[in-house]
Structure formats: C-alpha cells, structure tokens
Design an enzyme around this catalytic site. Structure first.
Site, PDB file in Angstrom:
ATOM      1  CG  ASN A 159       9.606   1.329  68.293  1.00 16.45           C
ATOM      2  OD1 ASN A 159       8.469   1.134  68.700  1.00 16.45           O
ATOM      3  ND2 ASN A 159      10.605   1.629  69.111  1.00 16.45           N
ATOM      4  NE  ARG A 160       4.354  -1.087  61.947  1.00 18.19           N
ATOM      5  CZ  ARG A 160       3.991  -2.244  61.404  1.00 18.19           C
ATOM      6  NH1 ARG A 160       4.892  -3.009  60.838  1.00 18.19           N
ATOM      7  NH2 ARG A 160       2.734  -2.627  61.410  1.00 18.19           N
TER       8      ARG A 160
END
Ligand code: CTP
Length: 401
Positions: free
Chosen positions: A210-211
């Site tokens: 994820n970011r």
C-alpha cells in the site's frame, strides 16, 4: 540522539574533529556533512573514522546516488533522521546562503530541509564579521529562531587580534545540550512503534502493498526517543533511515510484523501502531515466477491476523494507540475501531484530503479518546504532529494517576 554536524570551509574546520569527540562523549551520535571547501582544511576520512558514519559531501551525493534516483532524496532522508543541526564553523558565505534560501549544495539544501533546532557557530575574519551584510544575515537568521553562537575575540589565523574566532568548543557543546528536547516526559517508558506498509509476496518478484511511506511512524520514533523514551521501531519496507538511538527491526510481511511486535510487547508500556498493515495476503506463495498466459487468473486472498486487536485483548495497563485511514464515514468507522480494538487513543487520518497523509511531510488528524473525546489537530509537519500525539498520550497518562 543524533546531531548533524555541518562543517564549512574556514581554518577553524580543523576543530570539528575535536568538537565531534566532545559531542560523542555526551552520548550524541554525530553525522557529518561537509562542504567542498571544508574538505580542503580537514579530510572527510578523519571525520568518517571518528563519527563511524559515511561523511556526506556533495561529491558523494553525485557519485553514489543510484541510477534513476533523485539525488535530492538523500538530503531529505538525512534531514528526517536527526534531532539537531549544528553548523560549526560557519563561514560568511554559508550564512549568506542560509539567510537567503540559496540551496546550491548539500549543506545549504539540508538547512532548508531540516525541521529540527539549528545552531550556527560562525568563524571568520574580524572585518568580515563586522560587515553590515554579514550582520544583516545574522539578524535575519536569529529572527527565524536560529541560535547563533557569536565568535569570540582573540588571536585570529591572519595574525591580528579581533572578534571572529570560533566560540569555545565547550560553549558550543553546552548550546547543543540545551537545544535538545528538554521535556524528557517519557523517561522510564518503553514505546513500541510500528511504521510503514507491509508487503505480501505473491511470487519471487510480485507482491501486494500500500502507499504508506512510514514517515509518520518514523517521526513518532524520533520524537519519543528525544523525549526520553526507550524506543523500539518495527518497520515494514521504506526508504527512510532508521532514527538514531532507536532499536530498529525491519520486517516485510504482516506475519513478520506480528512476530516482532509480540516479541517486544511484554517489555513495552506504550504501543503506537502507525503501520499500514495489509489486511489480506495471497493464500499461497508461488516459489517460481508465475509465467504469462492468455488465461484469466484468480489471486486468492486470505485475511492477515489483526495485530492491534490481538494486543487489545491482552493489554493490561499499557496504553494502546491505533491509527485509522478512512475514506468514508470517517468518524463513525473510527469510533467503531476504537471500541472493537480496545484502544486508548485512535489517530484518524482522512486520506481523502489533498496534501496530507501518504508520502506527504504534513498531516492533519482527529484524535479520539476512549472516554469519548474528539479533537481535530490541523495540518502540520509530521514531526510536529508526532509531538501532538505524544502530548495526548501524556494527557491520558496524567488522567490515570
Ligand atoms: N492493524 C493491525 N493489523 C492488521 C490491520 C490493521 O494491527 N492486520 C492496525 C493498524 O496498524 C492501525 C489500525 O489497525 O493502527 C487500523 O488500521 P486500518 O487499516 O485503518 O483499519 P483496519 O482494521 O484494517 O480496517 P479497514 O481496513 O476495514 O478500515
């Protein structure tokens, strides 16, 4: 605590080796950045040997930056990992650059990038020191809250008496001691912090992630250790340098993070879970690279264990702080998470807002407490936000006694 020592090109540069030793005697971890001219007065090898860290020079940034990576990243990484920036000796030239925002080398770029206290100890010829332009620059820097340690009167290298000699090393070291966080309100606590994303491998080359950049968690570690806590950081893969004086564990997957957190849990008094743990992982890891084919393919996912919920069930007297990233029904979802995970505080990021959250250096949050209080903390740097979050933990602790 880690000090960034900037050395610039004046004759007093030779004193930086001794200064570095004195700081180390006070238990500071010192990282050195030198300008090109400073290296004509003292070698980077001397300072690298004494500091036991690679010395940052402009040349290093150009030569060693991996292909395709922006060399500017390096100064931002360094800037984020230090507690105080000390420039000694500082030349008239570097004062001018700092005062006017000129960032044409590593050191002057660092000056703009750091968000920690800055102390500058100038040293130069008496006429240069007295020049109105230099004095203007000094005033300007002082007005920004920068601590300028005035040079002393004495016998100058050019053979005359006058003001311009680098302040005594003892004076400089005392200023550093005063400039590091005086609060120490986490002495006696052991804070376990998780940060970054997790990576869930599909095959040897592919993974789900994820970011999350890890910046919020790392800044929490920087703040907690500078406020006196014994700090343990368990981090998923990030591009950040581990902060100084922090016990650091690097992990990859949610399962590995769970294992490290459980190992360190019993000796912790406070747990802050800033990591963005993957909620799902591939059912199986394929040990050879999956080959291309024209057929559709399904990736079967299974849930990962919820580390925070697991700890919520066995938390005892510990303070448990969770983070929540929400895109809809922000506060209702957050309240539910606080209750269900048995947390004391929940820090809610509304990730739909522009310019905050993932990968940004700033954040704005809502803090929810177990007893139903909610307050908004407006946008500020993640370093400042880390102190706000720690302040909320202190408030909670004070309520308990
Ligand atoms: N968390 C955890 N273990 C997981 C998933 C999340 O410990 N497997 C922790 C995170 O570190 C964070 C908190 O739980 O402190 C909330 O994470 P978030 O992703 O916002 O919520 P989830 O519980 O995963 O729920 P959802 O994704 O449905 O919002």
């Amino acid at each position: 605590m880690r000090i960034l020592l900037g050395v610039t090109g004046g004759i007093a540069a030779y004193k930086s080796a001794e200064l570095l030793r004195l700081l180390q005697k006070r238990d500071y971890d010192v990282v050195v950045a030198m300008t090109k001219n400073a290296q004509r007065f003292i070698t980077s090898l001397t300072l690298a040997t004494l500091s036991r860290h690679r010395v940052i020079t402009d040349m290093y940034a150009e030569e060693e930056a991996p292909l395709g990576r922006d060399i500017d990243i390096e100064h931002l990484r360094v800037a984020a990992s230090v507690d105080l920036f000390l420039v000694a000796p500082a030349t008239a030239n570097v004062l001018g650059k700092f005062a006017h925002g000129i960032a044409d080398d590593f050191l002057s770029s660092l000056f703009l990038a750091v968000q920690v206290p800055v102390i500058i100890a100038p040293a130069m010829n008496v006429h240069m020191w007295n020049h109105p332009t230099v004095q203007d620059n000094i005033r300007k820097l002082r007005s920004q809250g920068i601590n300028i340690i005035e040079p002393e009167e004495g016998y100058l290298a050019e053979g005359v008496m006058g003001k311009g000699r680098l302040a005594s090393l003892e004076t400089i070291v005392n200023a550093v001691v005063k400039g590091t966080d005086p609060r120490q309100d986490f002495k006696g606590e052991t804070i376990l912090i998780t940060a970054g994303p997790t990576c869930e491998d599909i095959d040897p080359v592919r993974y789900i992630t994820n970011r999350s950049s890890g910046k919020m968690g790392y800044q929490l570690a920087v703040a907690s250790q500078s406020r006196g806590a014994r700090t343990i950081l368990v981090s998923g893969p990030t591009h950040l340098l581990p902060p100084a004086n922090v016990e650091f564990f690097s992990v990859r997957s949610a399962m590995e993070m769970r294992e490290k957190v459980l190992q360190n849990w019993s000796r912790s008094t406070i747990l802050v879970k800033a990591a963005a743990v993957a909620d799902f992982k591939p059912r199986e890891f394929v040990s050879q690279k999956i080959k291309k084919s024209s057929e559709e393919r399904c990736l079967e996912l299974v849930p990962t264990p919820d580390i925070l919920s697991e700890l919520g069930k066995q938390k005892g007297d510990r303070i448990l702080v969770g983070f929540a990233a929400e895109t809809e029904g922000v506060l209702e979802n957050a309240r539910k998470k606080l209750r269900e995970k048995n947390l004391d505080l929940l820090i809610v990021n509304d990730i739909t807002q522009e310019g905050i959250g993932f990968d940004s250096d700033a954040n704005a949050v809502t803090i929810l407490t177990r007893d139903g209080k909610e307050f908004n903390v407006p946008k500020k740097s993640k370093r400042e936000m880390a102190d706000e979050i720690l302040d909320s933990i202190v408030a909670l602790r004070n309520q308990r006694v």
